[in-house]
Enzyme design. Structure first.
Site, mmCIF file in Angstrom:
data_model
loop_
_atom_site.group_PDB
_atom_site.id
_atom_site.type_symbol
_atom_site.label_atom_id
_atom_site.label_comp_id
_atom_site.label_asym_id
_atom_site.label_seq_id
_atom_site.Cartn_x
_atom_site.Cartn_y
_atom_site.Cartn_z
ATOM 1 C CE1 TYR A 31 -0.440 -4.572 -5.519
ATOM 2 C CE2 TYR A 31 -1.977 -6.336 -6.017
ATOM 3 C CZ TYR A 31 -1.065 -5.753 -5.163
ATOM 4 O OH TYR A 31 -0.771 -6.356 -3.969
ATOM 5 C CB SER A 82 6.727 -11.916 -1.723
ATOM 6 O OG SER A 82 6.326 -10.820 -2.510
ATOM 7 C CG HIS A 129 -2.165 -2.655 -0.092
ATOM 8 N ND1 HIS A 129 -2.218 -2.474 -1.445
ATOM 9 C CD2 HIS A 129 -1.237 -3.615 0.105
ATOM 10 C CE1 HIS A 129 -1.361 -3.288 -2.037
ATOM 11 N NE2 HIS A 129 -0.753 -3.991 -1.121
ATOM 12 C CB SER A 171 11.966 -19.270 -8.985
ATOM 13 O OG SER A 171 12.739 -18.302 -9.686
#
Length: 328
Positions: A58, A205, A126, A213
């Site tokens: 990231y 997620s 990952h 949302s």
């Protein structure tokens, strides 16, 4: 607020029932505000969140540094998870997936330095490196546990057969995979496998990359540099079909006097005490909204109504533009 805790699988690693994904604080979702990001992490800890999730990829590398600065004077409050395996250069360009023992040792040392900590509580692979046997990868990860650099091991986006092979080498504490009302694939084989093996499940997620949302009503609502613009589920006819799903969820949320996002998070939390969702956010207001999902109790009738509104397989489009990197 009653912030319950959950234990990951049959391990002794206990975390807050809701974690915090930190990825978006550095990359992928448009411009980042580091000051607000650190304020968000501090607010999460103050509210009782103990589980923070980051990864070396990231940024690249900047998110670990940000998290390290945020927790520098409060390390004892945090169960810290990070990941290796998606290899990138400093300029952000991608190299590939790397699960070789030599790389793992270097990646771990680099993460420890960026985070400013002496150990990592949960260290994930990952993505699975198909060119390196999982036994070699997990064997090298186990050496990090023996050396005291890592406390627990995890996998992300690994298939059932891979999980079983990994577990035979060293106990796997958690599997992290996308799971939400619009990504229910783990229910078929992944969840039964990890439950059989005593492995916890970390749902990333859980808000469908923010779609659930209800705040994203059209593709133009996303920033120009938001990676979701290239995401199959946010494009064209897929977007419109998935918006219909969100609208059905929103009707139920209104009946429950909550937001669609809170309903979506409460649904994931209700799927089992061995599941820990880690919604990501970059702002305190969104964090506090997410946290309120812990106060939402869903009855069997509520869950049935939600299942009818968002049954498995309803979502239009693949989870990623390139699915060859996941579910190996």
């Amino acid at each position: 607020m009653n912030l319950r805790s959950r234990t990951l699988g049959s391990s002794d690693l206990t975390v807050s029932a809701l974690g915090l994904g930190c990825m978006g604080m550095s990359e992928f979702y448009g411009s980042a505000d580091e000051r607000e990001a650190i304020r968000t992490i501090h607010r999460a800890l103050a509210l009782g969140v103990t589980f923070l999730d980051t990864a070396d990829v990231y940024g690249p590398f900047t998110n670990e540094r940000l998290v390290g600065r945020a927790i520098g004077d409060r390390r004892e409050q945090v169960v810290l998870a990070t990941k290796f395996g998606n290899e990138r250069r400093e300029d952000g360009s991608w190299i590939g997936i790397n699960g070789t023992p030599e790389y793992i040792r270097k990646a771990c040392d680099a993460s420890l330095e960026r985070l400013g900590v002496e150990h990592i509580d949960l260290y994930y692979q990952h993505r699975v490196d198909r060119s390196t046997p999982i036994e070699e990868t997990v064997g090298a990860m186990a050496e990090l546990v023996a050396a005291g650099k890592v406390r627990h091991l995890g996998l992300s986006e690994a298939a059932p057969a891979t999980i079983r092979r990994a577990q035979a080498v060293h106990p796997i504490t958690a599997l992290q995979t996308e799971y939400s009302l619009w990504s229910r694939d783990p229910e078929d084989e992944i969840l039964p496998t990890v439950r059989e093996l005593g492995i916890g499940f970390v749902a990333y997620s859980p808000l469908g990359r923010g779609f659930l949302s209800g705040a994203i009503r059209r593709p133009e609502d996303l920033a120009d540099d938001d990676f979701r613009r290239e995401h199959p589920r946010f494009q064209g006819e897929n977007f419109e079909r998935n918006l219909e799903l969100v609208e059905r969820v929103q009707v139920i949320a209104e009946e429950k006097s909550c937001t669609p996002g809170q309903l979506a998070l409460a649904w994931v939390l209700a799927r089992g005490d061995d599941i820990v969702p880690i919604p990501g956010t970059t702002r305190v207001a969104h964090l506090e909204e997410n946290m309120a999902a812990l106060e939402l109790d869903l009855s069997p009738d509520d869950l049935e109504q939600i299942d009818d509104a968002a049954p498995a397989g309803t979502t239009a489009g693949d989870r990623y533009k390139d699915m060859s990197r996941v579910n190996l």
